[in-house]
Design an enzyme around this catalytic site. Structure first.
Site, mmCIF file in Angstrom:
data_model
loop_
_atom_site.group_PDB
_atom_site.id
_atom_site.type_symbol
_atom_site.label_atom_id
_atom_site.label_comp_id
_atom_site.label_asym_id
_atom_site.label_seq_id
_atom_site.Cartn_x
_atom_site.Cartn_y
_atom_site.Cartn_z
ATOM 1 N N ASP A 473 -3.142 1.877 -3.458
ATOM 2 C CA ASP A 473 -3.811 2.673 -2.492
ATOM 3 C C ASP A 473 -4.633 3.949 -2.067
ATOM 4 O O ASP A 473 -6.033 3.694 -2.389
ATOM 5 C CB ASP A 473 -3.374 4.200 -3.828
ATOM 6 N N ASP A 542 5.739 7.524 0.840
ATOM 7 C CA ASP A 542 6.193 8.427 -0.577
ATOM 8 C C ASP A 542 7.071 9.394 -0.644
ATOM 9 O O ASP A 542 8.129 9.509 -1.856
ATOM 10 C CB ASP A 542 4.869 9.979 -0.887
#
Length: 722
Positions: A473, A542
């Protein structure tokens, strides 16, 4: 011959794509870019004409001007007033005059070590390198074009070499520039924002300049380093179009300019606002690569070409055709609130419904109980994981599942042991306060000490633990750049950061070749070919809302292959939008990518778990077709309210249809399938048989259901030929 020279012309021909250049007055001019030309008899001669007193470099030819000729290099200060593609500064000026010197043709691709570049396992590629010289500056500019026998693709990059004893500053150096003839074009870019990445935007262009760019330190959620140029009214099945994709994950620009003669200049490269490079004596600078794909039959064909090229020349070869596991990620199930027992209970239910990979997300390390602390402290949080990570991994593997784990290696929390030991490792302009995002700072990957720390730390972790999958990430943009004492050094820092990142990724993926890496950057905030060269899977967004995902996933597929796209089923009401969508529809939409789940299975009813189990069982039968088959977006009657696509392999067709909102007094949609064997028969899961001819010529009718968020998935198996 695929690449050859003849009468001062250079023919660069891939499978169905031609670029023809001419050495004209020692400058490289564009004769043609587009559909492959087998026989060329100089039908489109270059014409010199004095356009409105355009500046001319030759006293005896006032008609020749660089401002009115189509080129592959725009140079500042020579009378070409369009956007320049190279600016070199010395103590006196920013002028350059690169002229054609020589060329070389060789088999294979050029090898560059510091940046991600296409590779070739087919041994059918060929490259031409043009050598241009500025004799006053004593600089050489090499322009590379490579072709691929099996693909309508050309890749390109540039290298600037300083042969002099002087030091120069590169203010701008684009990877690719091309001038196009004055036709009516459409320009397609992929923009958006966090949670709605890669939205397709279609523009025409008036005289002037249009540019998309990023100065975020990453390619970004709100723009993508790519462009599609199409003839007017190009659509899924009609028209010539060219895709230009920059293979770079940092600050970039894509610029389109229409000049006074209505000609178009397209250029892309590192964004120059926050860039400068000190080119010392006897050193060189290599630009990122650019991939150029061509279609003469619309956007779906362009998609097929781009997908095949990425699988064969960009994505790590080991994973390009390797079926992806169905995963459960614990993030939306638990967030930071988990224990060893809670994770094991979740994993057991996941195993029961057929999930193959359990992914432990954020919160397992250091003093990490929220997102305000502990980034950089990559050791196990024993308070949460009693028994340690090794015991958890062993138990997951004993259940018959793979194990994956989350890292955010480029970031650091001020509240961390690493920061206390190395506060100088963060990106921060001297004498300026920190700029925070999610209470985290960015490690300075232009610092070799930081690069070595990340390489050693993660490699030790991946060696010590039996890890199958890593979610990498990167959750914030880069600000406050300026760790050095001079402006010149600080303007080099952003590109050095990317060189450091690529060094880390190359090292880890080479040393741990069996680990499946997935890229995430707050979702799709760094989803580009540069990252895809190392990471064969990308977290699309997301935003896990199924209805939002229709557009997100559709627009990603225009250039990127399905096998790269993570797609998860999440809980309702959805955590991002609050929308309540039927479980069947959530399943169908996620099944159009790499199926995964991101919800608490332990709280679901027996009926819901049964539906998930049935969905997973179905997906396993169609997975190879979805992940490795040919994707085609299909026409619908009401395109703003419906979406349909198909995946086709040799023996199977998977059709998915989604209708967003129920409506009144509209006729049923009829979906015509594409590229089927018209002489064959196809049987669906209800044992109804259709001919390939009727499915493609007449189509199949979708039922009208009085409900919002309706979906239908039809699986056809090819049974015989007529």
């Amino acid at each position: 011959m695929a690449i050859y020279a003849e009468d001062n012309l250079f023919f660069i021909n891939s499978k169905g794509f031609s670029l023809i250049l001419e050495n004209y007055h020692e400058y490289l001019m564009v004769r043609h870019i587009g559909k492959k030309v087998q026989t060329y008899q100089h039908s489109n001669l270059l014409i010199d004409k004095d356009h409105s007193f355009s500046p001319a470099p030759f006293a005896d030819n006032r008609n020749f001007s660089l401002d009115t000729q189509r080129q592959i290099l725009g140079q500042h200060g020579l009378g070409d007033f369009r956007v320049p593609s190279i600016i070199i500064a010395n103590d006196e000026n920013q002028l350059s005059d690169f002229k054609f010197k020589d060329y070389t043709i060789f088999q294979g691709l050029p090898e560059e070590k510091t940046l991600p570049f296409p590779y070739d396992n087919s041994h059918t590629t060929q490259t031409i390198v043009f050598t241009l010289e500025d004799s006053i500056l004593d600089l050489t500019l090499e322009i590379y074009f490579s072709i691929y026998e099996e693909s309508s693709t050309i890749s390109t990059h540039r290298k600037l070499i300083n042969h002099s004893s002087n030091q120069y500053k590169i203010k701008k150096i684009d990877s690719f520039t091309i001038d196009l003839q004055p036709l009516d074009y459409q320009f397609i870019t992929f923009q958006g924002a966090y949670g709605r990445e890669k939205e397709m935007v279609i523009d025409s262009l008036k005289q002037g300049t249009h540019s998309i760019s990023s100065t975020r330190g990453a390619s970004g959620h709100s723009q993508s380093p790519s462009l599609i140029i199409g003839e007017n009214k190009v659509n899924e099945s009609y028209g010539e179009c060219i895709a230009v994709q920059l293979m770079y994950s940092g600050n970039f620009h894509v610029t389109v300019q229409k000049n006074q003669l209505r000609e178009i200049r397209v250029s892309t490269g590192i964004e120059p606002t926050l860039f400068e490079w000190r080119l010392d004596s006897n050193t060189d600078f290599v630009t990122p690569a650019v991939v150029i794909n061509f279609s003469d039959a619309g956007l779906n064909q362009l998609t097929h070409i781009s997908h095949d090229y990425i699988l064969n020349h960009i994505m790590p070869h080991k994973f390009a055709n390797q079926i992806r596991p169905i995963l459960l990620n614990n993030w939306e199930a638990t967030y930071f609130d988990f224990s060893y027992d809670k994770l094991i209970n979740l994993a057991k239910v996941a195993k029961d419904v057929g999930i193959e990979l359990f992914v432990l997300d954020d919160g397992w390390f250091g003093n990490r109980f929220d997102d305000n602390r502990a980034l950089g402290d990559w050791f196990v949080n024993e308070e949460k994981l009693s028994g340690g990570l090794e015991q958890l991994i062993t138990e997951i593997h004993n259940l018959g599942m793979q194990f994956g784990i989350w890292f955010e290696p480029e970031m650091i929390s001020e509240n961390s042991e690493l920061y206390q030991a190395h506060p100088d490792w963060v990106i921060r302009a001297k004498d300026r306060n920190h700029i925070y995002s999610r209470n985290q700072l960015v490690l300075d990957l232009s610092n070799p000490e930081v690069v070595n720390f990340i390489k050693e730390t993660l490699s030790h972790f991946l060696t010590a633990y039996d890890i199958d999958y890593v979610k990498w990430d990167m959750n914030r943009n880069i600000t406050n750049v300026g760790n050095h004492f001079t402006l010149s050094e600080n303007l080099m820092q952003s590109h050095k950061y990317m060189l450091g990142l690529y060094e880390i990724l190359d090292y880890l993926t080479q040393k741990h070749p069996n680990v499946l890496f997935e890229s995430c950057a707050g979702g799709g905030g760094r989803n580009d070919l540069g990252i895809m060269r190392y990471f064969p899977q990308v977290w699309t967004s997301d935003n896990t809302d199924a209805i939002s995902r229709i557009q997100l996933q559709k627009d990603m597929t225009y250039l990127y292959p399905t096998i790269a796209m993570g797609a998860h089923v999440s809980a309702v009401p959805n955590h991002q939008t609050g929308r309540i969508t039927p479980l069947e529809t959530r399943n169908h939409i996620a099944m159009m990518g790499n199926l995964g789940y991101e919800l608490d299975l332990t709280t679901m009813s027996a009926d819901e778990l049964l539906k998930i189990k049935q969905c997973i069982a179905t997906y396993k039968t169609i997975r190879s077709t979805v992940q490795l088959g040919q994707l085609t977006r299909l026409e619908t009657t009401h395109p703003t309210n419906e979406y349909a696509n198909q995946f086709v392999s040799d023996e199977m067709v998977v059709l998915t249809y989604v209708k967003i909102l129920s409506d009144v007094e509209f006729s049923e949609s009829v979906i015509k399938l594409k590229d089927l064997d018209e002489k064959a028969y196809y049987v669906d899961q209800s044992n109804r048989v259709y001919s390939g001819e009727e499915l493609t010529v007449i189509g199949i009718t979708m039922p009208v259901n009085q409900q919002d968020f309706y979906s239908n998935q039809i699986i056809f198996n090819k049974i015989k030929e007529n």
